[in-house]
Write an enzyme that holds these catalytic residues in place. Structure first.
Site, short mmCIF file in Angstrom:
data_model
loop_
_atom_site.label_atom_id
_atom_site.label_comp_id
_atom_site.label_asym_id
_atom_site.label_seq_id
_atom_site.Cartn_x
_atom_site.Cartn_y
_atom_site.Cartn_z
N CYS A 122 48.81 -4.26 -38.78
CA CYS A 122 49.84 -5.31 -37.05
C CYS A 122 50.76 -4.65 -37.91
CB CYS A 122 48.94 -5.80 -36.70
SG CYS A 122 48.80 -7.24 -38.66
N GLY A 172 45.16 -10.28 -31.92
CA GLY A 172 44.97 -9.37 -31.49
C GLY A 172 46.05 -8.51 -30.74
N GLU A 177 48.14 -14.35 -33.71
CA GLU A 177 48.38 -13.84 -34.63
C GLU A 177 48.87 -12.60 -33.54
OE1 GLU A 177 49.19 -14.13 -37.70
OE2 GLU A 177 48.66 -15.86 -37.76
N VAL A 191 45.72 -10.07 -24.31
CA VAL A 191 44.70 -10.86 -24.37
C VAL A 191 44.99 -11.95 -25.10
CG1 VAL A 191 42.97 -11.03 -26.15
CG2 VAL A 191 42.59 -8.91 -24.68
N GLY A 192 46.33 -12.17 -26.10
CA GLY A 192 46.65 -13.21 -26.50
C GLY A 192 47.83 -13.97 -25.34
#
Ligand code: NAD
Length: 463
Positions: free
Chosen positions: A248, A192, A214, A196-197
């Protein structure tokens, strides 16, 4: 005094999943679960394709190529190579450890938590699951709430298909994900955005849980003056507008050398029309934006770009449609050139001095992918040498994902840790070092007290 982090409402279930890992000790058990997943996806292809169509307007072909078929392919490849990957890897021993046997033995980590995004909601939830099960782990999967139809299907099918003894699915939004992250997992595999990572990595640190991130970023496509322009245009259009740009590794923007810029722009316009017709809203092969929040975000990017010319640009907010859009030479300070676009908007930046531009690129965040279009191997090599990225393709876009044995992952801001094929197996295994020695011979001279002879001998055998 440091307090132990609290474990939450799923801790008993996660404990049971951890206890179940011996069920997957044998290659045959792992292969059997993976085969069940493949059979299920084949049997229920239409159901998954309908969900993907409802969530993202994906065509049947795209749903197969980039989601359902992709997972079946990953799983089948893992099944076929499982025994080879699981085999202890012999290493040679230095004189000081001889006689003996040194091996690297892949062992399961335990329970892997997979947190997936919405853009390839099936693929990005299941590809890490395939790697996790191949490596003998049990899984907790958290699909994205922003692709609700696909999330519901995953929740209702996956545990029974893989077996409730090794798989749990948790659905819900950010609050649920935050609660889940309080738990102790043996690995967290997150796909994502970087915001949020960071939350994931911080939460994982409380239990010292290893993570794979990722993430995304602005992957450039660099078109050199010596490139085959018509093929470059076709491949950039394909990579950019598949899934309406919500990929992505989509080429985020194009950097093109001045002398071929006009020709490339006109060819890109032609290719868009060839792929999706004069009105892409009627094309069965063109997707939709995930929700109106993202439609509004992308609309503002187009509106405020200050581009000298625009191809496309039509928006139908209610239908979540944005036409394949090309922005020619947007304002250097515009937002469309600042953040990852993640939609069907392709800025074209014309450069006078490509080498200077590449040097600038090296100072920014490391992109997930780098695409170089050139007729010269030497030029490609130089660009790849200069500009770092998670992965790279010369003269195409996205296709590195289709190669099982090319590890897929980011670097720096685009994430860390790779998967697909053997890389995924290794990522979700603990590579345990085992040295086994016979008890004889066991010369006393190797132990203290060290005499002069022992000292000389040990110095020769080591260092
Ligand atoms: P998203 O909003 O679906 O979020 C991903 C997951 O994070 C979801 O499961 C969601 O529940 C959870 N989440 C959201 N907010 C949270 C919070 N505050 N706390 C805890 N969990 C939370 O997906 P996204 O982030 O919009 O995904 C898009 C990004 O993902 C893009 O940057 C894209 O480049 C990147 N991406 C990377 C890859 C890759 O393979 N490297 C693939 C796809 C997308």
């Amino acid at each position: 005094m440091s307090a132990e982090p609290n474990e939450g409402k799923w801790s008993a279930r996660i404990g049971a999943l951890r206890d179940a890992t011996p069920l997957l000790r044998e290659a045959s058990a792992r292969a059997e679960r993976l085969k069940r997943l493949e059979d299920h996806l084949r049997e229920h292809e239409a159901e998954y394709a309908a969900a993907l169509n409802a969530d993202l307007g994906k065509s049947e072909t795209e749903a197969w190529l980039t989601e359902i078929g992709f997972i079946i392919g990953q799983s089948r490849y893992a099944r076929r190579h499982l025994r080879e990957w699981m085999r202890p890897r012999r290493v040679s021993l230095p004189a000081v450890a001889r006689p003996g046997r040194g091996r690297v033995v892949p062992t399961p980590l335990g329970v892997v938590c997979v947190i997936a995004p919405w853009n390839y909601p099936l693929h990005l939830a299941l590809a890490p699951v395939v790697a996790a099960v191949a490596a003998g782990n049990t899984v907790v999967v958290k699909p994205s709430e922003l692709a609700p139809r696909t999330a519901d299907l995953i929740a209702s099918h996956l545990p029974t298909v893989l077996g409730t003894d090794i798989c749990e699915v948790v659905t819900g939004g950010a609050e649920i994900t935050s609660a889940l992250l309080q738990e102790r997992f043996d690995h967290i595999f997150y796909t994502g955005g970087g915001r949020v990572g960071r939350i994931v990595m911080e939460a994982a640190s409380r239990h010292l849980t290893p993570v794979t991130l990722e993430l995304g970023g602005r992957s450039p496509a660099i078109v050199c003056a010596d490139a085959d322009l018509s093929v470059s245009a076709r491949r950039i259009v394909w990579g950019k507008f598949v899934n309406a740009g919500q990929t992505c590794v989509a080429p985020d923007h194009v950097l093109v050398e001045r002398e071929v810029a006009d020709r490339l722009i006109s060819l890109i316009g032609d290719e868009i029309e060839a792929a999706f017709g004069a009105d892409a809203s009627t094309s069965p092969d063109y997707g939709r934006i995930v929700n109106t929040h993202h439609v509004d975000r992308l609309t503002a990017l187009i509106r405020d770009s200050g581009a000298s010319a625009v191809i496309g640009g039509q928006v139908d907010r209610d239908a979540r449609y944005i036409a394949p859009t090309v922005l020619v030479e947007p304002d250097a300070s515009s937002s469309v050139l600042a953040d990852e676009i993640f939609g069907p908007v392709l800025p074209i930046v014309v450069v006078e001095d490509l080498d200077a531009e590449l040097t600038m690129l090296t100072k920014g965040p490391t992109p997930l992918a780098l695409y170089v279009f050139t007729g010269s191997d030497e030029r490609a090599r130089k660009v790849l040498e200069l500009v770092p990225s998670g992965g790279a393709v010369v003269n195409h876009t996205l296709l590195h994902l289709a190669v099982h044995e090319l590890p897929f992952g980011g670097k720096g801001e685009s994430g860390h840790g790779s998967y697909h094929g053997r890389a995924g197996f290794d990522r979700l295994s603990h590579l345990r070092s085992v040295l086994q020695r016979p008890t004889r011979p066991d010369p006393r001279i190797a132990y203290p007290p060290y005499g002069r002879v022992a000292q000389r001998l040990l110095r020769r055998l080591t260092g």
